[in-house]
Design a protein around this motif. Structure first.
Motif, PDB file in Angstrom:
ATOM      1  N   LEU A  84       9.752  -3.505  -6.219  1.00 53.35           N
ATOM      2  CA  LEU A  84       8.762  -3.525  -7.292  1.00 53.35           C
ATOM      3  C   LEU A  84       9.364  -4.208  -8.510  1.00 53.35           C
ATOM      4  CD1 LEU A  84       7.170   0.055  -7.188  1.00 53.35           C
ATOM      5  CD2 LEU A  84       6.611  -1.986  -5.829  1.00 53.35           C
ATOM      6  N   CYS A  85       8.961  -5.461  -8.735  1.00 53.95           N
ATOM      7  CA  CYS A  85       9.492  -6.280  -9.833  1.00 53.95           C
ATOM      8  C   CYS A  85       8.351  -6.573 -10.803  1.00 53.95           C
ATOM      9  CB  CYS A  85      10.083  -7.570  -9.273  1.00 53.95           C
ATOM     10  SG  CYS A  85      11.295  -7.294  -7.966  1.00 53.95           S
ATOM     11  N   LEU A  86       7.643  -5.529 -11.171  1.00 49.11           N
ATOM     12  CA  LEU A  86       6.397  -5.646 -11.931  1.00 49.11           C
ATOM     13  C   LEU A  86       6.612  -5.388 -13.407  1.00 49.11           C
ATOM     14  CD1 LEU A  86       4.611  -3.428  -9.316  1.00 49.11           C
ATOM     15  CD2 LEU A  86       4.032  -5.835  -9.699  1.00 49.11           C
ATOM     16  N   ASN A  87       5.764  -6.018 -14.200  1.00 52.22           N
ATOM     17  CA  ASN A  87       5.691  -5.693 -15.614  1.00 52.22           C
ATOM     18  C   ASN A  87       5.310  -4.216 -15.750  1.00 52.22           C
ATOM     19  OD1 ASN A  87       4.387  -5.507 -18.283  1.00 52.22           O
ATOM     20  ND2 ASN A  87       4.925  -7.679 -18.323  1.00 52.22           N
ATOM     21  N   GLY A  88       5.979  -3.502 -16.650  1.00 49.30           N
ATOM     22  CA  GLY A  88       5.742  -2.066 -16.778  1.00 49.30           C
ATOM     23  C   GLY A  88       4.283  -1.724 -17.017  1.00 49.30           C
ATOM     24  N   SER A  89       3.623  -2.513 -17.835  1.00 49.28           N
ATOM     25  CA  SER A  89       2.247  -2.160 -18.198  1.00 49.28           C
ATOM     26  C   SER A  89       1.277  -2.342 -17.037  1.00 49.28           C
ATOM     27  CB  SER A  89       1.795  -2.986 -19.400  1.00 49.28           C
ATOM     28  OG  SER A  89       1.868  -4.354 -19.081  1.00 49.28           O
ATOM     29  N   GLY A  90       1.639  -3.157 -16.036  1.00 45.37           N
ATOM     30  CA  GLY A  90       0.744  -3.372 -14.906  1.00 45.37           C
ATOM     31  C   GLY A  90       1.187  -2.691 -13.634  1.00 45.37           C
ATOM     32  N   ALA A  91       2.315  -1.988 -13.687  1.00 48.87           N
ATOM     33  CA  ALA A  91       2.938  -1.494 -12.456  1.00 48.87           C
ATOM     34  C   ALA A  91       2.076  -0.469 -11.730  1.00 48.87           C
ATOM     35  CB  ALA A  91       4.313  -0.920 -12.764  1.00 48.87           C
ATOM     36  N   LEU A  92       1.490   0.467 -12.460  1.00 48.76           N
ATOM     37  CA  LEU A  92       0.726   1.512 -11.777  1.00 48.76           C
ATOM     38  C   LEU A  92      -0.550   0.956 -11.154  1.00 48.76           C
ATOM     39  CD1 LEU A  92       1.378   4.577 -14.102  1.00 48.76           C
ATOM     40  CD2 LEU A  92       2.043   4.323 -11.697  1.00 48.76           C
ATOM     41  N   ASP A  93      -1.230   0.065 -11.857  1.00 48.98           N
ATOM     42  CA  ASP A  93      -2.408  -0.578 -11.256  1.00 48.98           C
ATOM     43  C   ASP A  93      -2.014  -1.344  -9.999  1.00 48.98           C
ATOM     44  OD1 ASP A  93      -4.290   0.379 -13.001  1.00 48.98           O
ATOM     45  OD2 ASP A  93      -4.332  -1.419 -14.262  1.00 48.98           O
ATOM     46  N   ALA A  94      -0.879  -2.010 -10.035  1.00 53.60           N
ATOM     47  CA  ALA A  94      -0.424  -2.779  -8.874  1.00 53.60           C
ATOM     48  C   ALA A  94      -0.195  -1.860  -7.673  1.00 53.60           C
ATOM     49  CB  ALA A  94       0.855  -3.541  -9.210  1.00 53.60           C
ATOM     50  N   VAL A  95       0.505  -0.754  -7.871  1.00 57.56           N
ATOM     51  CA  VAL A  95       0.796   0.106  -6.711  1.00 57.56           C
ATOM     52  C   VAL A  95      -0.471   0.842  -6.251  1.00 57.56           C
ATOM     53  CG1 VAL A  95       3.281   0.265  -7.119  1.00 57.56           C
ATOM     54  CG2 VAL A  95       1.781   2.010  -8.100  1.00 57.56           C
ATOM     55  N   ARG A  96      -1.409   1.077  -7.173  1.00 60.92           N
ATOM     56  CA  ARG A  96      -2.678   1.704  -6.760  1.00 60.92           C
ATOM     57  C   ARG A  96      -3.489   0.773  -5.845  1.00 60.92           C
ATOM     58  NH1 ARG A  96      -3.324   3.219 -12.545  1.00 60.92           N
ATOM     59  NH2 ARG A  96      -2.386   5.290 -12.762  1.00 60.92           N
ATOM     60  N   SER A  97      -3.220  -0.537  -5.924  1.00 62.92           N
ATOM     61  CA  SER A  97      -3.981  -1.489  -5.100  1.00 62.92           C
ATOM     62  C   SER A  97      -3.446  -1.566  -3.667  1.00 62.92           C
ATOM     63  CB  SER A  97      -3.954  -2.874  -5.754  1.00 62.92           C
ATOM     64  OG  SER A  97      -2.696  -3.506  -5.552  1.00 62.92           O
ATOM     65  N   ILE A  98      -2.366  -0.828  -3.409  1.00 61.31           N
ATOM     66  CA  ILE A  98      -1.760  -0.858  -2.064  1.00 61.31           C
ATOM     67  C   ILE A  98      -2.390   0.218  -1.174  1.00 61.31           C
ATOM     68  CG2 ILE A  98       0.391  -0.425  -0.803  1.00 61.31           C
ATOM     69  CD1 ILE A  98       1.909  -1.461  -3.262  1.00 61.31           C
ATOM     70  N   ASN A  99      -2.693  -0.141   0.027  1.00 58.15           N
ATOM     71  CA  ASN A  99      -3.157   0.835   1.018  1.00 58.15           C
ATOM     72  C   ASN A  99      -1.957   1.706   1.424  1.00 58.15           C
ATOM     73  OD1 ASN A  99      -3.877   2.173   3.425  1.00 58.15           O
ATOM     74  ND2 ASN A  99      -5.308   0.530   3.980  1.00 58.15           N
ATOM     75  N   LYS A 100      -2.090   3.015   1.214  1.00 53.83           N
ATOM     76  CA  LYS A 100      -0.938   3.890   1.456  1.00 53.83           C
ATOM     77  C   LYS A 100      -0.390   3.787   2.878  1.00 53.83           C
ATOM     78  CE  LYS A 100      -1.836   7.412  -2.034  1.00 53.83           C
ATOM     79  NZ  LYS A 100      -2.165   8.824  -2.274  1.00 53.83           N
ATOM     80  N   LYS A 101      -1.257   3.497   3.817  1.00 60.12           N
ATOM     81  CA  LYS A 101      -0.800   3.384   5.216  1.00 60.12           C
ATOM     82  C   LYS A 101       0.226   2.260   5.367  1.00 60.12           C
ATOM     83  CE  LYS A 101      -5.031   5.165   7.301  1.00 60.12           C
ATOM     84  NZ  LYS A 101      -6.352   4.738   7.818  1.00 60.12           N
ATOM     85  N   ASN A 102       0.139   1.276   4.495  1.00 63.47           N
ATOM     86  CA  ASN A 102       1.062   0.133   4.580  1.00 63.47           C
ATOM     87  C   ASN A 102       2.468   0.442   4.072  1.00 63.47           C
ATOM     88  OD1 ASN A 102      -0.754  -1.578   5.787  1.00 63.47           O
ATOM     89  ND2 ASN A 102      -1.583  -2.337   3.842  1.00 63.47           N
ATOM     90  N   VAL A 103       2.636   1.565   3.401  1.00 61.19           N
ATOM     91  CA  VAL A 103       3.976   1.898   2.892  1.00 61.19           C
ATOM     92  C   VAL A 103       4.490   3.212   3.478  1.00 61.19           C
ATOM     93  CG1 VAL A 103       3.719   0.619   0.733  1.00 61.19           C
ATOM     94  CG2 VAL A 103       3.028   3.027   0.807  1.00 61.19           C
ATOM     95  N   ASN A 104       3.809   3.709   4.458  1.00 56.51           N
ATOM     96  CA  ASN A 104       4.156   5.008   5.041  1.00 56.51           C
ATOM     97  C   ASN A 104       5.621   5.045   5.512  1.00 56.51           C
ATOM     98  OD1 ASN A 104       3.642   7.621   5.915  1.00 56.51           O
ATOM     99  ND2 ASN A 104       3.031   6.946   7.965  1.00 56.51           N
ATOM    100  N   GLY A 105       6.428   5.919   4.901  1.00 55.05           N
ATOM    101  CA  GLY A 105       7.826   6.072   5.293  1.00 55.05           C
ATOM    102  C   GLY A 105       8.742   4.957   4.838  1.00 55.05           C
ATOM    103  N   LYS A 106       8.205   3.956   4.126  1.00 57.76           N
ATOM    104  CA  LYS A 106       9.045   2.836   3.693  1.00 57.76           C
ATOM    105  C   LYS A 106       9.822   3.155   2.414  1.00 57.76           C
ATOM    106  CE  LYS A 106       6.306  -0.922   5.715  1.00 57.76           C
ATOM    107  NZ  LYS A 106       5.513  -2.136   5.456  1.00 57.76           N
ATOM    108  N   THR A 107      10.914   2.437   2.248  1.00 55.92           N
ATOM    109  CA  THR A 107      11.696   2.528   1.028  1.00 55.92           C
ATOM    110  C   THR A 107      11.153   1.541   0.000  1.00 55.92           C
ATOM    111  OG1 THR A 107      13.670   3.235   2.211  1.00 55.92           O
ATOM    112  CG2 THR A 107      14.006   2.208   0.054  1.00 55.92           C
TER     113      THR A 107
END
Lengths: 215, 215
Positions: A61-84
């Protein structure tokens, strides 16, 4: 995830090491991401944040702080299941001048690291690399022969182990210089340090430095 | 000003160096201050915060963060007119567990150092020594041969020069290791660093360490 100088520095270093890297941005076909893929051969690709999350074995995650939460909210949780998820973000607020502050609601009693872990609840967030300039992240030997410290925290011991091994293997960090602070709530400390880092950088006039804990 | 471990450590070191020291507390005849004077000979005295402010050429604020502003408000401003005030306080809030937070209203967009400067508007506040354990403040050679950094800030150049000279002469700090961050607003950084310091201390299990900036 992220097309700025941190994202480009990390992505380019991983490509040079022979890895396949997809650079994720808010929408696919981002201009900066396309420019980066154009220079980095056929192992470099680009897509949306969710595309990159689905593609990666490890997410940076190399995101601007102000946009970081919106960015991660746009991810389908199934795509990061168990990932680092290696979280390099900092909740900096430059809107009120220097030194920067911490964005409202993201400091003191919580941190961006903790809030990202809440959003990506099926992933293992490890906060690291957020306490120094991009160039040094992938080339620690540029200062003091590589002898200086990184601070790591996260709730999952295996994910932290994986990040430590990656930092040593890919970027040349000395394993003994990786300080494990404990759970992800310790991101409050490493994030709160960054405005202080900016003050030190301004006093020195140069971002190419880091701290070494001496005893 | 202050009777805790920081105040006792600083006061005792100054007595050993031949100085006269008055330990100030909320009210004169404080039990801890009396015990300290009893052990430190006829150059040691005690009194109220205001007594100590009137007595001292230089004031050391070694106060608990939560009581610091009330303490400085109890000082008659005439007693500190033009004086240098070395502020060692940290606005730590341990009430919500570890790592500590910063006290409500004293972080991010302001700092205890700045608020103290506002109250003691006729004095020159210099923030220093708040980033390490008491024992090291007066004996930097206990770690890494004395080669590590202190961070100083304040609005008055002469007062900062006086503090730097004092730190070198009285406690043995190497002048080249004293980093001047600029104006007192940079206390936001050095104070925000302290909860991070606590996390590092907990990870190490030992407070006898400091940071060295390496380049």
């Amino acid at each position: 995830l992220g097309t700025g100088s941190v994202g480009q520095t990390i992505a380019t270093a991983l490509i040079k090491n022979g890895h396949e890297v997809m650079m994720g941005s808010r929408s696919a076909r981002n201009e900066k991401a396309l420019a980066w893929t154009g220079k980095n051969g056929n192992k470099a690709s680009e897509g949306s944040f969710d595309d990159a999350a689905a593609f990666g074995e490890i997410l940076f995650l190399c995101l601007n702080g102000s946009g970081a939460l919106d960015a991660v909210r746009s991810i389908n949780k199934k795509n990061v299941n168990g990932k680092t998820v290696l979280d390099l973000t900092n909740p900096l607020d430059f809107s009120k001048g220097m030194p920067p502050g911490i964005l409202e609601g993201l400091g003191n009693t919580t941190s961006l690291g903790e809030e990202i872990q809440k959003v990506l609840s099926s992933a293992h967030v490890v906060k690291a690399l957020n306490t120094l300039t991009a160039q040094l992240m992938v080339a620690p030997k540029l200062v003091n022969g590589g002898d200086h410290n990184l601070f790591i925290c996260g709730n999952d011991a295996d994910a932290k182990k994986q990040v430590k091994e990656l930092l040593a293997r890919e970027f040349g960090w000395m394993p003994e210089n990786l300080i494990d602070l404990g759970g992800i709530q310790n991101a409050r400390g490493t994030e709160a340090y960054v405005p202080f880092w900016v003050s030190i950088m301004q006093a020195r006039g140069n971002p190419l430095f880091n701290v070494k804990i001496v005893q």
